[in-house]
Design a protein around this motif. Structure first.
Motif, PDB file in Angstrom:
ATOM      1  N   LEU A  95       2.554   0.199  10.669  1.00 31.35           N
ATOM      2  CA  LEU A  95       3.872  -0.417  10.521  1.00 31.35           C
ATOM      3  C   LEU A  95       4.845   0.072  11.591  1.00 31.35           C
ATOM      4  O   LEU A  95       5.937  -0.473  11.709  1.00 31.35           O
ATOM      5  CB  LEU A  95       4.451  -0.088   9.134  1.00 31.35           C
ATOM      6  CG  LEU A  95       3.864  -0.834   7.942  1.00 31.35           C
ATOM      7  CD1 LEU A  95       4.375  -0.230   6.648  1.00 31.35           C
ATOM      8  CD2 LEU A  95       4.220  -2.318   8.011  1.00 31.35           C
ATOM      9  N   ASP A  96       4.432   1.088  12.337  1.00 32.51           N
ATOM     10  CA  ASP A  96       5.318   1.743  13.301  1.00 32.51           C
ATOM     11  C   ASP A  96       6.610   2.178  12.596  1.00 32.51           C
ATOM     12  O   ASP A  96       7.720   1.952  13.078  1.00 32.51           O
ATOM     13  CB  ASP A  96       5.647   0.803  14.461  1.00 32.51           C
ATOM     14  CG  ASP A  96       6.310   1.539  15.628  1.00 32.51           C
ATOM     15  OD1 ASP A  96       6.118   2.764  15.727  1.00 32.51           O
ATOM     16  OD2 ASP A  96       7.031   0.887  16.401  1.00 32.51           O
ATOM     17  N   SER A  97       6.420   2.811  11.418  1.00 31.27           N
ATOM     18  CA  SER A  97       7.544   3.196  10.567  1.00 31.27           C
ATOM     19  C   SER A  97       7.749   4.707  10.606  1.00 31.27           C
ATOM     20  O   SER A  97       6.936   5.469  10.068  1.00 31.27           O
ATOM     21  CB  SER A  97       7.289   2.746   9.119  1.00 31.27           C
ATOM     22  OG  SER A  97       8.262   3.263   8.246  1.00 31.27           O
ATOM     23  N   ALA A  98       8.846   5.145  11.210  1.00 31.94           N
ATOM     24  CA  ALA A  98       9.157   6.575  11.275  1.00 31.94           C
ATOM     25  C   ALA A  98       9.365   7.192   9.896  1.00 31.94           C
ATOM     26  O   ALA A  98       8.903   8.306   9.641  1.00 31.94           O
ATOM     27  CB  ALA A  98      10.397   6.799  12.146  1.00 31.94           C
ATOM     28  N   PRO A  99      10.046   6.504   8.947  1.00 26.03           N
ATOM     29  CA  PRO A  99      10.232   7.098   7.618  1.00 26.03           C
ATOM     30  C   PRO A  99       8.913   7.360   6.886  1.00 26.03           C
ATOM     31  O   PRO A  99       8.742   8.404   6.256  1.00 26.03           O
ATOM     32  CB  PRO A  99      11.072   6.057   6.867  1.00 26.03           C
ATOM     33  CG  PRO A  99      11.793   5.317   7.930  1.00 26.03           C
ATOM     34  CD  PRO A  99      10.835   5.259   9.080  1.00 26.03           C
ATOM     35  N   ILE A 100       7.976   6.427   6.971  1.00 29.73           N
ATOM     36  CA  ILE A 100       6.695   6.604   6.286  1.00 29.73           C
ATOM     37  C   ILE A 100       5.871   7.691   6.959  1.00 29.73           C
ATOM     38  O   ILE A 100       5.221   8.500   6.285  1.00 29.73           O
ATOM     39  CB  ILE A 100       5.920   5.269   6.232  1.00 29.73           C
ATOM     40  CG1 ILE A 100       6.665   4.275   5.324  1.00 29.73           C
ATOM     41  CG2 ILE A 100       4.502   5.486   5.709  1.00 29.73           C
ATOM     42  CD1 ILE A 100       6.029   2.900   5.260  1.00 29.73           C
ATOM     43  N   ARG A 104      13.268  -0.212   0.258  1.00 23.73           N
ATOM     44  CA  ARG A 104      14.434  -0.453   1.118  1.00 23.73           C
ATOM     45  C   ARG A 104      14.016  -0.850   2.530  1.00 23.73           C
ATOM     46  O   ARG A 104      14.517  -1.826   3.075  1.00 23.73           O
ATOM     47  CB  ARG A 104      15.318   0.800   1.162  1.00 23.73           C
ATOM     48  CG  ARG A 104      16.431   0.713   2.213  1.00 23.73           C
ATOM     49  CD  ARG A 104      17.321   1.923   2.193  1.00 23.73           C
ATOM     50  NE  ARG A 104      16.620   3.166   2.461  1.00 23.73           N
ATOM     51  CZ  ARG A 104      16.269   3.600   3.670  1.00 23.73           C
ATOM     52  NH1 ARG A 104      16.508   2.857   4.745  1.00 23.73           N
ATOM     53  NH2 ARG A 104      15.663   4.771   3.825  1.00 23.73           N
ATOM     54  N   ILE A 105      13.105  -0.080   3.136  1.00 25.32           N
ATOM     55  CA  ILE A 105      12.726  -0.370   4.519  1.00 25.32           C
ATOM     56  C   ILE A 105      11.854  -1.621   4.602  1.00 25.32           C
ATOM     57  O   ILE A 105      11.757  -2.237   5.668  1.00 25.32           O
ATOM     58  CB  ILE A 105      12.017   0.827   5.189  1.00 25.32           C
ATOM     59  CG1 ILE A 105      10.711   1.162   4.472  1.00 25.32           C
ATOM     60  CG2 ILE A 105      12.937   2.027   5.236  1.00 25.32           C
ATOM     61  CD1 ILE A 105       9.921   2.277   5.155  1.00 25.32           C
ATOM     62  N   GLN A 106      11.219  -1.998   3.496  1.00 23.75           N
ATOM     63  CA  GLN A 106      10.481  -3.259   3.497  1.00 23.75           C
ATOM     64  C   GLN A 106      11.455  -4.427   3.676  1.00 23.75           C
ATOM     65  O   GLN A 106      11.165  -5.384   4.403  1.00 23.75           O
ATOM     66  CB  GLN A 106       9.707  -3.431   2.194  1.00 23.75           C
ATOM     67  CG  GLN A 106       8.914  -4.734   2.136  1.00 23.75           C
ATOM     68  CD  GLN A 106       8.096  -4.859   0.870  1.00 23.75           C
ATOM     69  OE1 GLN A 106       8.174  -4.010  -0.018  1.00 23.75           O
ATOM     70  NE2 GLN A 106       7.310  -5.906   0.765  1.00 23.75           N
ATOM     71  N   ASN A 107      12.604  -4.333   3.026  1.00 25.55           N
ATOM     72  CA  ASN A 107      13.618  -5.388   3.150  1.00 25.55           C
ATOM     73  C   ASN A 107      14.388  -5.296   4.455  1.00 25.55           C
ATOM     74  O   ASN A 107      14.774  -6.313   5.031  1.00 25.55           O
ATOM     75  CB  ASN A 107      14.598  -5.310   1.972  1.00 25.55           C
ATOM     76  CG  ASN A 107      13.924  -5.615   0.642  1.00 25.55           C
ATOM     77  OD1 ASN A 107      13.031  -6.451   0.590  1.00 25.55           O
ATOM     78  ND2 ASN A 107      14.340  -4.936  -0.413  1.00 25.55           N
ATOM     79  N   LEU A 126      10.285   9.583  -6.501  1.00 27.19           N
ATOM     80  CA  LEU A 126      11.069   8.406  -6.886  1.00 27.19           C
ATOM     81  C   LEU A 126      11.931   7.939  -5.720  1.00 27.19           C
ATOM     82  O   LEU A 126      12.071   6.736  -5.475  1.00 27.19           O
ATOM     83  CB  LEU A 126      11.943   8.733  -8.101  1.00 27.19           C
ATOM     84  CG  LEU A 126      11.202   8.987  -9.422  1.00 27.19           C
ATOM     85  CD1 LEU A 126      12.175   9.493 -10.475  1.00 27.19           C
ATOM     86  CD2 LEU A 126      10.513   7.708  -9.900  1.00 27.19           C
ATOM     87  N   GLY A 127      12.498   8.923  -4.999  1.00 26.50           N
ATOM     88  CA  GLY A 127      13.295   8.579  -3.823  1.00 26.50           C
ATOM     89  C   GLY A 127      12.446   7.940  -2.737  1.00 26.50           C
ATOM     90  O   GLY A 127      12.884   6.995  -2.067  1.00 26.50           O
ATOM     91  N   ILE A 128      11.212   8.441  -2.576  1.00 25.65           N
ATOM     92  CA  ILE A 128      10.308   7.873  -1.558  1.00 25.65           C
ATOM     93  C   ILE A 128       9.924   6.446  -1.922  1.00 25.65           C
ATOM     94  O   ILE A 128       9.898   5.554  -1.055  1.00 25.65           O
ATOM     95  CB  ILE A 128       9.042   8.742  -1.416  1.00 25.65           C
ATOM     96  CG1 ILE A 128       9.395  10.142  -0.904  1.00 25.65           C
ATOM     97  CG2 ILE A 128       8.041   8.069  -0.479  1.00 25.65           C
ATOM     98  CD1 ILE A 128      10.061  10.164   0.445  1.00 25.65           C
ATOM     99  N   THR A 139       0.837  -1.205   0.000  1.00 25.09           N
ATOM    100  CA  THR A 139       0.000   0.000   0.000  1.00 25.09           C
ATOM    101  C   THR A 139       0.869   1.252   0.000  1.00 25.09           C
ATOM    102  O   THR A 139       0.609   2.211  -0.745  1.00 25.09           O
ATOM    103  CB  THR A 139      -0.931   0.012   1.227  1.00 25.09           C
ATOM    104  OG1 THR A 139      -1.767  -1.143   1.196  1.00 25.09           O
ATOM    105  CG2 THR A 139      -1.802   1.262   1.234  1.00 25.09           C
ATOM    106  N   ALA A 140       1.907   1.265   0.840  1.00 22.85           N
ATOM    107  CA  ALA A 140       2.815   2.414   0.908  1.00 22.85           C
ATOM    108  C   ALA A 140       3.491   2.654  -0.437  1.00 22.85           C
ATOM    109  O   ALA A 140       3.636   3.806  -0.881  1.00 22.85           O
ATOM    110  CB  ALA A 140       3.865   2.187   1.988  1.00 22.85           C
TER     111      ALA A 140
END
Length: 215
Positions: free
Chosen positions: A146-151, A70-73, A62-64, A16-17
């Motif tokens: 996801l408790d994801s700070a980057p997202i 990257r953070i998925q892996n 594109l960077g996002i 989804t992200a």
């Protein structure tokens, strides 16, 4: 089973992200094409500058998208060279945009230039505010799950697009209703301010592992 479900759920959230990142890219391409064309035709510097900003946001997008993969892996990984390069290119583009917008605004004020109409600025900015608010809400929802700070940081930084859309809406709306001189140029200077802030932030992020000044 209890272990498989969270992993499958996380994969769905990352998909989804990534889809939201792709949507942002294609939306900004469409917005950039339409806004620059109509801004040129209507002689509205604010709308033209808004469209140019949308093209720069494509590079950022594109960077996002790359960041999500990257953070998925590896959720704990830091920015790689691709993301840092995209940030630096985006930062340079924003600074060039700032120079162009400021010089053009001052020139338009000097010669007393007025746009033919700012009607499309009102329409495009209204659509953009709605779309960007939905993106902010959706990205925050995914980021929290996801408790994801980057997202979450990306979601918060998307608010800048909302602010720029509001500036375009106000300047276009005021001019369309009252034909106040120089309001289009003043709105353009407002866009330049946020473009400068974004450019500065891009270089700060490229030289560190911070997520966003909006954290």
């Amino acid at each position: 089973m209890t272990r498989t479900f969270p992993m499958a759920h996380d994969k769905k959230l990352y998909r989804t992200a990534f889809a939201l990142a792709l949507f942002t890219i294609f939306y900004n391409i469409a917005e950039g094409v339409i806004s620059t064309y109509l801004g040129f035709e209507d002689e509205s510097l604010a709308l033209f500058g808004f469209g140019t900003d949308s093209f720069i946001e494509v590079i950022s997008g594109l960077g996002i998208a790359h960041m999500v993969l990257r953070i998925q892996n590896n959720p704990e990984s830091n920015r790689d060279n691709f993301e840092r390069t995209a940030l630096r290119i985006t930062g340079v583009a924003f600074y060039l945009l700032v120079v162009g917008l400021v010089v053009s605004s001052i020139y338009n004020i000097w010669i007393g230039h007025k746009p033919l109409t700012t009607f499309w600025g009102v329409i495009i900015s209204s659509i953009s505010i709605l779309v960007m608010w939905i993106l902010v809400w959706w990205k925050r929802k995914v980021g929290r799950e996801l408790d994801s700070a980057p997202i979450l940081a990306d979601a918060n930084c998307t608010l800048v697009c909302v602010y720029m859309s509001i500036i375009l809406l106000v300047s276009s709306g005021v001019y369309e209703l009252f034909k106040i001189p120089y309001i289009d140029s003043l709105g353009t200077l407002g866009l330049a301010y946020f473009a400068f802030s974004e450019g500065k932030e891009c270089f700060e992020k490229a030289n560190s592992n911070k997520h966003c000044c909006c954290d």
